[in-house]
Design an enzyme around this catalytic site. Sequence first.
Site, PDB file in Angstrom:
ATOM      1  N   SER A 148       0.808  -1.225   0.000  1.00 48.61           N
ATOM      2  CA  SER A 148       0.000   0.000   0.000  1.00 48.61           C
ATOM      3  C   SER A 148       0.837   1.268   0.000  1.00 48.61           C
ATOM      4  O   SER A 148       0.794   2.065   0.937  1.00 48.61           O
ATOM      5  CB  SER A 148      -0.931  -0.038   1.192  1.00 48.61           C
ATOM      6  OG  SER A 148      -1.575  -1.269   1.193  1.00 48.61           O
ATOM      7  N   ARG A 163       7.586   6.094  -4.255  1.00 45.34           N
ATOM      8  CA  ARG A 163       8.157   6.666  -3.031  1.00 45.34           C
ATOM      9  C   ARG A 163       7.457   6.041  -1.833  1.00 45.34           C
ATOM     10  O   ARG A 163       6.328   5.571  -1.928  1.00 45.34           O
ATOM     11  CB  ARG A 163       7.997   8.190  -2.993  1.00 45.34           C
ATOM     12  CG  ARG A 163       6.636   8.716  -2.623  1.00 45.34           C
ATOM     13  CD  ARG A 163       6.566  10.213  -2.741  1.00 45.34           C
ATOM     14  NE  ARG A 163       6.464  10.603  -4.142  1.00 45.34           N
ATOM     15  CZ  ARG A 163       5.315  10.663  -4.820  1.00 45.34           C
ATOM     16  NH1 ARG A 163       4.178  10.352  -4.243  1.00 45.34           N
ATOM     17  NH2 ARG A 163       5.295  10.990  -6.086  1.00 45.34           N
ATOM     18  N   ASP A 201      -3.808  -1.605  -1.311  1.00 43.23           N
ATOM     19  CA  ASP A 201      -4.883  -1.980  -0.372  1.00 43.23           C
ATOM     20  C   ASP A 201      -6.261  -1.500  -0.836  1.00 43.23           C
ATOM     21  O   ASP A 201      -7.276  -2.156  -0.593  1.00 43.23           O
ATOM     22  CB  ASP A 201      -4.593  -1.513   1.063  1.00 43.23           C
ATOM     23  CG  ASP A 201      -4.240  -0.045   1.183  1.00 43.23           C
ATOM     24  OD1 ASP A 201      -4.152   0.642   0.153  1.00 43.23           O
ATOM     25  OD2 ASP A 201      -4.040   0.423   2.326  1.00 43.23           O
TER      26      ASP A 201
HETATM   27  C1  GLC Z   1      -0.895   5.866   1.397  1.00 40.83           C
HETATM   28  C2  GLC Z   1      -0.280   5.061   0.256  1.00 40.83           C
HETATM   29  C3  GLC Z   1      -1.360   4.373  -0.550  1.00 40.83           C
HETATM   30  C4  GLC Z   1      -2.297   3.583   0.365  1.00 40.83           C
HETATM   31  C5  GLC Z   1      -2.862   4.488   1.444  1.00 40.83           C
HETATM   32  C6  GLC Z   1      -3.792   3.762   2.402  1.00 40.83           C
HETATM   33  O1  GLC Z   1      -1.610   6.923   0.849  1.00 40.83           O
HETATM   34  O2  GLC Z   1       0.482   5.910  -0.574  1.00 40.83           O
HETATM   35  O3  GLC Z   1      -0.779   3.507  -1.518  1.00 40.83           O
HETATM   36  O4  GLC Z   1      -3.331   3.027  -0.397  1.00 40.83           O
HETATM   37  O5  GLC Z   1      -1.792   5.060   2.168  1.00 40.83           O
HETATM   38  O6  GLC Z   1      -3.153   2.723   3.060  1.00 40.83           O
END
Ligand code: GLC
Length: 476
Positions: A148, A163, A201
């Site tokens: 995520s 990143r 996620d």
């Molecule tokens: C952050 C991450 C993203 C993820 C979100 C929720 O924004 O960059 O990829 O989906 O957190 O966990």
Amino acid sequence: MSLPAKLESIVSDIESQFSIDDAYIVKATKFFLSSMEAGLAAPSSSREYMPMIPAYVTSIPTGKEKGLFLAADLGGTNFRVCSIDLKGDHTFELKQSKYRIPVEIMNAEESEELFSYLAKKVESFLEEHHADYHTKSKDHLKLGFTFSFPVNQTALDQGTLIRWTKGFNIPDTVDRDVVELLQANLVILGINVKVVALANDTVGTLLSRAYVNDPAKTKSNTIIGAIFGTGTNGAYYETIENIPKLTADKVPEGAKGMVINTEWGSFDNTLSILPNTKWDVTVDKETANPGYHLFEKRISGMFLGEILRVVLIDLFEQGHIFVDLAAERGGSLPHRVKEPWQLDAEILSYIEIDDSTDLQMSGLIMQNVLRLPTTKEERVLIQRITRAISHRAAYLSAIPLAAIASKVKDQYKDDDRDFEFGCDGSVVEFYPCFRDTILKAVAAIDPLKGTGKKIHLRIAKDGSGVGAALAASTVA
Ligand code: GLC
């Protein structure tokens, strides 16, 4: 309870800086739509618009999917390993283990430290729950990897890290393929598992909610998978012709659409429209990714407590609060108050709804968590600022949900079902009134005006693991 005049004017001023109204969210929703379009069109990512990452998942589950899959879920504070047995009737059986990731690993020198840690946890999970698969040489288990963080995804099982966000900082992982890193470490351990799908996620949440949802019963289609937890983000299904950056050679055969991971945490990184108090600026500077994910930094669980903490420090430095306390302590505050990230959103959720006499419950909590004694007036101030911060967060959260609902409404024009948003994450699940406030704000934007359809916000608990299994189930 009323405050002395001077403190009252200070608190009212802070409240007004955090306040946003219906007219603002309507305007911001339009801006969000244009930022989505820019992200869907631009061939490479830029700070100016949302990443809008194609997820290479080309259909939404029907609930009939079947089989046993593994899922590994790296998203925030915990790493979860699960096995999911999809029964093909909207239900599944899940076994899972959860591991809290040590801070040293989140900030490791090299990627291998993190990925070998993850592979070892997959190994322990298999030993505990599926010992036969661990040693069997034929039939590997398919694993869906929920990762995520923003990834530049080029196939269902390929993606390089753009990143880190949410407190992770291992510079060496940037630009490397996270599927390869996990697979290589599983191979080193001799584990008979193949990483076949990489999913954010939110993509997982969308797929799992769609699997569980039986439209015949709920009379609704699952439109969005969203997370409001440590971070915030959402995914939805977009038609291929609306994704200009996906050149023909990248469109899987026969695909009519694709799930898009919006990475809406990065909405308006250039601050054209987002509210920006001086405390938001301070919090951003403390993060590992300053200038990025600025929307997330106003909404998600990782930041709400920190915003409150920096407001309190600011008021202290201006001599408005904790005056006697500091005098007793030779001018300083307890060290926990001075340390960033010590105030969890969970603490704010207790303060938010505290109705005890003189807010004694909040007093105990501040004492316990931050070792901070407070006066009655200070607690009133803390509660009002907490409510201002969380109200702004919930109101802002409605913007992406409403924008996406309005963007996809034509996809569903021949069907009269309602729209449902599948949501997961500690903030949306547990923060008092967060859901209600989001829904109130979505209603004010009214993205489905004229369709007669309603919007439902449904909790898709632990959806990301089940969703990764569903993504893995699409691989032959
Ligand atoms: C952050 C991450 C993203 C993820 C979100 C929720 O924004 O960059 O990829 O989906 O957190 O966990």
